[in-house]
Motif scaffolding. Structure first.
Motif, PDB file in Angstrom:
ATOM      1  N   VAL A  10     -42.355 -52.864  19.041  1.00  0.00           N
ATOM      2  CA  VAL A  10     -42.519 -54.287  19.356  1.00  0.00           C
ATOM      3  C   VAL A  10     -43.670 -54.847  18.518  1.00  0.00           C
ATOM      4  O   VAL A  10     -44.787 -54.316  18.549  1.00  0.00           O
ATOM      5  CB  VAL A  10     -42.801 -54.495  20.861  1.00  0.00           C
ATOM      6  CG1 VAL A  10     -43.061 -55.973  21.158  1.00  0.00           C
ATOM      7  CG2 VAL A  10     -41.629 -53.988  21.693  1.00  0.00           C
ATOM      8  N   GLU A  47     -39.178 -47.935  15.029  1.00  0.00           N
ATOM      9  CA  GLU A  47     -38.850 -49.062  15.894  1.00  0.00           C
ATOM     10  C   GLU A  47     -40.021 -49.334  16.833  1.00  0.00           C
ATOM     11  O   GLU A  47     -40.608 -48.397  17.396  1.00  0.00           O
ATOM     12  CB  GLU A  47     -37.589 -48.763  16.707  1.00  0.00           C
ATOM     13  CG  GLU A  47     -37.075 -49.944  17.514  1.00  0.00           C
ATOM     14  CD  GLU A  47     -35.732 -49.645  18.152  1.00  0.00           C
ATOM     15  OE1 GLU A  47     -34.721 -50.221  17.704  1.00  0.00           O
ATOM     16  OE2 GLU A  47     -35.705 -48.814  19.086  1.00  0.00           O
ATOM     17  N   LYS A  91     -46.711 -56.872  17.615  1.00  0.00           N
ATOM     18  CA  LYS A  91     -47.783 -57.479  18.398  1.00  0.00           C
ATOM     19  C   LYS A  91     -48.711 -58.349  17.563  1.00  0.00           C
ATOM     20  O   LYS A  91     -49.498 -59.132  18.112  1.00  0.00           O
ATOM     21  CB  LYS A  91     -48.601 -56.385  19.090  1.00  0.00           C
ATOM     22  CG  LYS A  91     -47.907 -55.747  20.284  1.00  0.00           C
ATOM     23  CD  LYS A  91     -47.750 -56.755  21.411  1.00  0.00           C
ATOM     24  CE  LYS A  91     -47.198 -56.110  22.661  1.00  0.00           C
ATOM     25  NZ  LYS A  91     -47.104 -57.079  23.790  1.00  0.00           N
ATOM     26  N   GLY A 107     -43.669 -60.283  19.587  1.00  0.00           N
ATOM     27  CA  GLY A 107     -43.141 -59.951  20.910  1.00  0.00           C
ATOM     28  C   GLY A 107     -41.734 -59.399  20.898  1.00  0.00           C
ATOM     29  O   GLY A 107     -41.207 -59.023  21.950  1.00  0.00           O
ATOM     30  N   LYS A 108     -41.117 -59.320  19.727  1.00  0.00           N
ATOM     31  CA  LYS A 108     -39.746 -58.807  19.613  1.00  0.00           C
ATOM     32  C   LYS A 108     -39.750 -57.373  19.084  1.00  0.00           C
ATOM     33  O   LYS A 108     -40.666 -56.963  18.371  1.00  0.00           O
ATOM     34  CB  LYS A 108     -38.912 -59.702  18.700  1.00  0.00           C
ATOM     35  CG  LYS A 108     -38.737 -61.130  19.208  1.00  0.00           C
ATOM     36  CD  LYS A 108     -37.843 -61.933  18.291  1.00  0.00           C
ATOM     37  CE  LYS A 108     -37.699 -63.376  18.774  1.00  0.00           C
ATOM     38  NZ  LYS A 108     -37.032 -63.445  20.102  1.00  0.00           N
ATOM     39  N   LYS A 109     -38.687 -56.637  19.426  1.00  0.00           N
ATOM     40  CA  LYS A 109     -38.542 -55.267  18.941  1.00  0.00           C
ATOM     41  C   LYS A 109     -37.913 -55.298  17.553  1.00  0.00           C
ATOM     42  O   LYS A 109     -36.897 -55.948  17.324  1.00  0.00           O
ATOM     43  CB  LYS A 109     -37.679 -54.435  19.889  1.00  0.00           C
ATOM     44  CG  LYS A 109     -37.525 -52.978  19.454  1.00  0.00           C
ATOM     45  CD  LYS A 109     -36.767 -52.146  20.480  1.00  0.00           C
ATOM     46  CE  LYS A 109     -37.633 -51.876  21.690  1.00  0.00           C
ATOM     47  NZ  LYS A 109     -36.963 -50.922  22.629  1.00  0.00           N
ATOM     48  N   PHE A 139     -47.906 -52.977  15.667  1.00  0.00           N
ATOM     49  CA  PHE A 139     -46.917 -52.752  16.723  1.00  0.00           C
ATOM     50  C   PHE A 139     -47.576 -52.301  18.025  1.00  0.00           C
ATOM     51  O   PHE A 139     -48.759 -51.940  18.064  1.00  0.00           O
ATOM     52  CB  PHE A 139     -45.876 -51.748  16.247  1.00  0.00           C
ATOM     53  CG  PHE A 139     -45.007 -52.267  15.145  1.00  0.00           C
ATOM     54  CD1 PHE A 139     -43.883 -53.033  15.418  1.00  0.00           C
ATOM     55  CD2 PHE A 139     -45.329 -52.023  13.813  1.00  0.00           C
ATOM     56  CE1 PHE A 139     -43.086 -53.531  14.407  1.00  0.00           C
ATOM     57  CE2 PHE A 139     -44.540 -52.519  12.782  1.00  0.00           C
ATOM     58  CZ  PHE A 139     -43.411 -53.273  13.074  1.00  0.00           C
ATOM     59  N   ASP A 140     -46.787 -52.330  19.101  1.00  0.00           N
ATOM     60  CA  ASP A 140     -47.303 -52.094  20.444  1.00  0.00           C
ATOM     61  C   ASP A 140     -47.839 -50.692  20.664  1.00  0.00           C
ATOM     62  O   ASP A 140     -48.652 -50.462  21.563  1.00  0.00           O
ATOM     63  CB  ASP A 140     -46.230 -52.404  21.495  1.00  0.00           C
ATOM     64  CG  ASP A 140     -44.971 -51.577  21.315  1.00  0.00           C
ATOM     65  OD1 ASP A 140     -44.649 -51.205  20.169  1.00  0.00           O
ATOM     66  OD2 ASP A 140     -44.297 -51.300  22.324  1.00  0.00           O
TER      67      ASP A 140
END
Length: 264
Positions: free
Chosen positions: A232, A230, A234, A36-38, A243-244
């Motif tokens: 987020v 870069e 997931k 949940g973090k970038k 990633f997102d």
């Protein structure tokens, strides 16, 4: 939070949900805590895990010279049926090869995108299954050396795959299968030399991965082509960071890459 170091495959711990750790020389990250973090990944330079020089990584985290000279990079690693230590024959370093090859090995079935057969040292179970993103797996035979495992794998892969569809695995387009039944069906194809090592009572292991959301479509992130990324985080499955935006980063394929990581 900023981190810098040379990538190696993530360490794992089998719990109710697999725990992942990214280990650097002077620090480590529990990757589950970053969901949940970038995260940004910035490729800095190559660092061969064999000779520790700043030389281009060819494969398996090492430069071409180390790939063609180190005993742990011999052809028998990828093709265990080529193992010769049980015969006292040297490939690159007999002492190393005897230590690595003359120990218990397991031939297994794993389901990550489809049923596949594989080989690993007994000491690497369940790590090997986790690294492949298998949500279920079972042992078929346990043999005393790598050669016997290799010829068993060669025989069984005439009837089941020895490859994983990584895109299917990462989009979670999977089926739950009865691996115990499939194992029993394959028993007849085990070579005579390995039949006595069949594990009739082995049970299927189920593995849960830390994924918040599976992507519908997946794209591969390669630092050679995209030195800065870069996104987020997931999910984590196999040795992939998901990633997102559907980008998937294979940490193991980037062993020997020195990177700067930033967590926001």
């Amino acid at each position: 939070m900023n981190y810098e170091g040379v990538l190696t495959k993530m360490k794992t711990e089998l719990q109710d949900t697999v725990q992942y750790y990214l280990i650097f020389e002077s620090d480590f990250l529990n990757m589950n805590q970053l969901l949940g973090k970038k995260i940004s990944i910035n490729f800095l330079r190559f660092h061969c895990l064999g000779c520790h020089k700043q030389k281009k990584i060819f494969r398996n985290g090492v430069c071409y010279n180390c790939l063609t000279s180190l005993p742990e990079m011999g052809d028998w690693v990828m093709r265990p049926e080529l193992s010769k230590a049980h015969l006292g024959e040297q490939d690159r370093d007999l002492e190393y090869e005897q230590k690595a090859q003359l120990q218990p090995h397991v031939v297994y079935l794993a389901n990550s995108s489809n049923v596949k057969v594989g080989v690993t040292r007994k000491s690497q179970i369940p790590t090997r299954w986790i690294d492949q993103g298998a949500h279920e797996a079972i042992e078929v035979v346990e043999v005393p050396n790598r050669y016997l495992a290799g010829i068993t794998e060669v025989a069984l892969k005439q009837h089941v795959s020895d490859k994983t569809n990584w895109r299917q695995m990462l989009t979670n387009n999977l089926k739950d299968l009865n691996l115990e039944e499939i194992k029993e069906e394959l028993k007849q194809y085990i070579p005579e030399e390995a039949k006595e090592y069949y594990l009739g009572n082995s049970k299927e292991l189920e593995i849960a991965f830390p994924v918040l959301e599976y992507p519908q479509k997946i794209k591969s992130l390669t630092l050679k082509k995209t030195p800065f990324y870069e996104g987020v985080l997931k999910g984590i499955k196999g040795q992939y960071l998901i990633f997102d935006d559907g980008m998937a980063f294979n940490v193991r394929n980037h062993e020997g890459y020195e990177v700067a990581l930033s967590v926001k």
